[in-house]
Write an enzyme that holds these catalytic residues in place. Structure first.
Site, mmCIF file in Angstrom:
data_model
loop_
_atom_site.group_PDB
_atom_site.id
_atom_site.type_symbol
_atom_site.label_atom_id
_atom_site.label_comp_id
_atom_site.label_asym_id
_atom_site.label_seq_id
_atom_site.Cartn_x
_atom_site.Cartn_y
_atom_site.Cartn_z
ATOM 1 N N HIS A 160 -25.973 -1.584 -43.253
ATOM 2 C CA HIS A 160 -26.326 -0.831 -41.970
ATOM 3 C C HIS A 160 -26.330 -1.928 -40.714
ATOM 4 O O HIS A 160 -26.938 -1.564 -39.786
ATOM 5 C CB HIS A 160 -27.454 -0.160 -42.022
ATOM 6 C CG HIS A 160 -27.714 0.669 -43.142
ATOM 7 N ND1 HIS A 160 -27.338 2.014 -43.332
ATOM 8 C CD2 HIS A 160 -28.110 0.549 -44.432
ATOM 9 C CE1 HIS A 160 -27.499 2.514 -44.578
ATOM 10 N NE2 HIS A 160 -28.004 1.628 -45.375
ATOM 11 N N SER A 287 -10.945 -15.560 -20.478
ATOM 12 C CA SER A 287 -10.964 -14.356 -19.556
ATOM 13 C C SER A 287 -10.244 -14.800 -18.093
ATOM 14 O O SER A 287 -10.706 -15.872 -17.852
ATOM 15 C CB SER A 287 -12.389 -13.733 -19.325
ATOM 16 O OG SER A 287 -12.416 -12.937 -18.054
ATOM 17 N N LYS A 293 -15.968 -17.273 -20.728
ATOM 18 C CA LYS A 293 -15.576 -16.421 -21.874
ATOM 19 C C LYS A 293 -14.827 -17.100 -22.976
ATOM 20 O O LYS A 293 -13.755 -17.908 -22.455
ATOM 21 C CB LYS A 293 -14.948 -15.294 -21.668
ATOM 22 C CG LYS A 293 -15.866 -14.307 -20.694
ATOM 23 C CD LYS A 293 -17.060 -13.798 -21.779
ATOM 24 C CE LYS A 293 -16.500 -12.691 -22.676
ATOM 25 N NZ LYS A 293 -15.943 -11.403 -22.247
ATOM 26 N N GLU A 300 -9.452 -9.473 -32.713
ATOM 27 C CA GLU A 300 -9.213 -8.069 -32.268
ATOM 28 C C GLU A 300 -7.800 -7.282 -32.231
ATOM 29 O O GLU A 300 -7.822 -5.908 -32.536
ATOM 30 C CB GLU A 300 -9.611 -7.904 -30.721
ATOM 31 C CG GLU A 300 -11.158 -8.110 -30.534
ATOM 32 C CD GLU A 300 -11.404 -8.567 -29.057
ATOM 33 O OE1 GLU A 300 -12.398 -8.190 -28.521
ATOM 34 O OE2 GLU A 300 -10.611 -9.225 -28.432
#
Ligand code: ARG
Length: 467
Positions: A160, A287, A293, A300
């Site tokens: 979970h 970024s 970043k 992804e």
């Protein structure tokens, strides 16, 4: 021939050729040209068989073979001119051969493009399933190396997405190895199912000519473990069936699901909130706006590509559903989806290997996360069970201990023994030993468990499998 006919290879019964728009609409050579090597292998085997049964002469066969070899060399060198007006890979190659070799007019004897494309694709599927499995094995090897380099690292395992129980990082990585191993097994099944030769099924009902299907099957490697040829048992099914295409896309889609789950773990682990791992710069991006970043774009995209692999599977299922037997031109649309499944899966396997190869574990962060004694609450319940307490009561008692620690804002293992004993008298003076991580893991001795002896066994097993 006095009458004017269409210039198309099949144009005998037509007075006019297809419209330019129809040619654009119906051509497949822009994507099926990648089958050229398999198509040529099929034509060489077919013409060898035609010679062996006396339908063409040995001289004609040799001329056809030499012509096909020359065409293949031209294609490999990038000098071959593909013509969309010739529709597909089959007719482009046949037309080129006809220009060089008069005997080429006999090559299509007892053959249809329907059994030809079925054969090409089965050859391609056998080959591509093998290449993809090899790439997945390379990613698995990177995974095993990562596990080896971090043998002593412990992390919390999650259910979970809540911290559950401590595990060696290697045990988590081995779970990924299992997933990828099943992907390889599925690809091996695909290759085995593709290993039946459709050539000789003709367009739908075979041929009246005395061909030798076993000969062609053998020449193309459609053989069992004992070298016996395997030919498809029904000519109609042979040209209509696309099951193995769907199985390949299924294997890729499921591989994609695995990639996506692995990528998701890595994305979480690399976030500042976890910081269990650091990804190599080579597989991260920055970024354009926020200078601080470092984004896990590789992971992804692995996650994102899995959607595409599922889409391709869906395309194939929908394409075949409801088609009347046997061949229908709809089936030409199987190729973009299946080629894309291969291309993306192959790319993803390579990228996964790259990502894993550049991954480092942050030992301090992992150690801090796994030091939470609450992760061993279940072990504490087991401790009570060994003292004769029924598990349900033990679970309840430990729950109360956890609640007490939370209320007192104190680490679970720092609670005074007297207070713990008030919750359940079975807690002895030794209760706090349960929170020794090394001891806790050593107790997990059963097969499949994360104890050190089992993990060592798994290292050996994987080294053997991936050697
Ligand atoms: N390009 C076709 C395909 O991919 C080859 C088979 C064509 N057969 C036919 N009867 N038009 O399916």
């Amino acid at each position: 021939m006095a009458k004017k006919t269409s210039p198309a290879i099949w144009g005998g019964r037509f007075t006019a050729g297809p419209a330019e728009l129809m040619l654009q609409f119906s051509e497949s050579v822009s994507f099926d040209r990648r089958l050229a090597a398999f198509d040529i292998a099929g034509s060489k085997a077919h013409s060898a068989m035609l010679a062996s049964v006396g339908l063409i002469t040995a001289k004609e066969r040799d001329a056809i073979h030499a012509g096909l070899d020359a065409i293949l060399a031209e294609i490999a060198a990038g000098n071959f001119t593909w013509d969309t007006a010739l529709e597909d890979v089959h007719m482009n190659i046949e037309a080129a051969l006809t220009k060089r070799v008069p005997a080429a007019a006999k090559l299509h004897t007892a053959r249809s493009r329907n059994d030809q494309i079925a054969t090409d694709m089965r050859l391609w599927l056998k080959f591509s399933a093998g290449v993809l499995a090899g790439k997945i094995a390379a990613a698995q090897r990177a995974l095993l190396a990562l596990a080896k380099a971090n043998r002593d690292v412990l992390i919390p395992g999650y259910t979970h997405l809540q911290r559950a129980q401590p595990v060696p990082a290697a045990h988590h990585l081995f779970a990924w190895l299992e997933m990828l191993e099943r992907d390889r097994a599925r690809l091996a099944d695909v290759a085995a199912h593709a290993n039946w030769c459709p050539l000789g099924a003709g367009a739908i009902a075979g041929t009246t000519l005395p061909i030798d299907r076993e000969y062609t099957a053998k020449a193309l490697g459609f053989t069992d473990a004992k070298g016996r040829p395997q030919v498809t048992p029904n000519s109609m099914d042979a040209v209509a069936d696309r099951d193995v295409h769907i199985e390949f896309a299924t294997a890729c889609a499921l591989f994609g699901v695995h990639l996506s789950r692995i990528a998701e773990d890595l994305i979480l682990w690399s976030s500042v909130e976890f910081k269990f791992v650091e990804m190599a710069d080579a597989f991260s991006t920055g970024s354009s706006l926020m200078p601080q970043k470092k984004n896990p774009d590789a992971c992804e995209l692995l996650r994102g590509k899995s959607a595409r692999l599922q889409g391709n599977l869906h395309t194939l299922l929908t394409l075949v559903k409801g088609l009347p037997l046997t061949y229908n031109r709809d089936l030409q649309e199987d190729k973009p989806a299946i080629f894309d499944s291969y291309d993306q899966s192959a790319l993803c396997a390579d990228v996964l290997a790259g990502v894993l190869g550049g991954l480092t574990f942050n030992r301090e962060r992992c150690a801090a996360a796994v030091a939470d004694p609450a992760l061993l609450a279940t072990d504490l319940a087991d401790y009570l069970v060994l003292k004769g307490v029924p598990f349900r009561d033990a679970h309840h008692a430990v729950g109360a201990v956890v609640q007490l620690a939370e209320k007192s804002v104190i680490r679970l293992d720092q609670l005074p023994t007297s207070e713990v004993q008030q919750i359940h008298p079975a807690f002895g003076a030794d209760w706090v030993q349960v929170f020794d991580l090394t001891r806790a893991l050593a107790k997990r001795t059963g097969p499949g468990m994360p104890g050190p002896a089992q993990v060592a066994k798994q290292f050996k097993r994987w080294e053997k499998i991936l050697a």
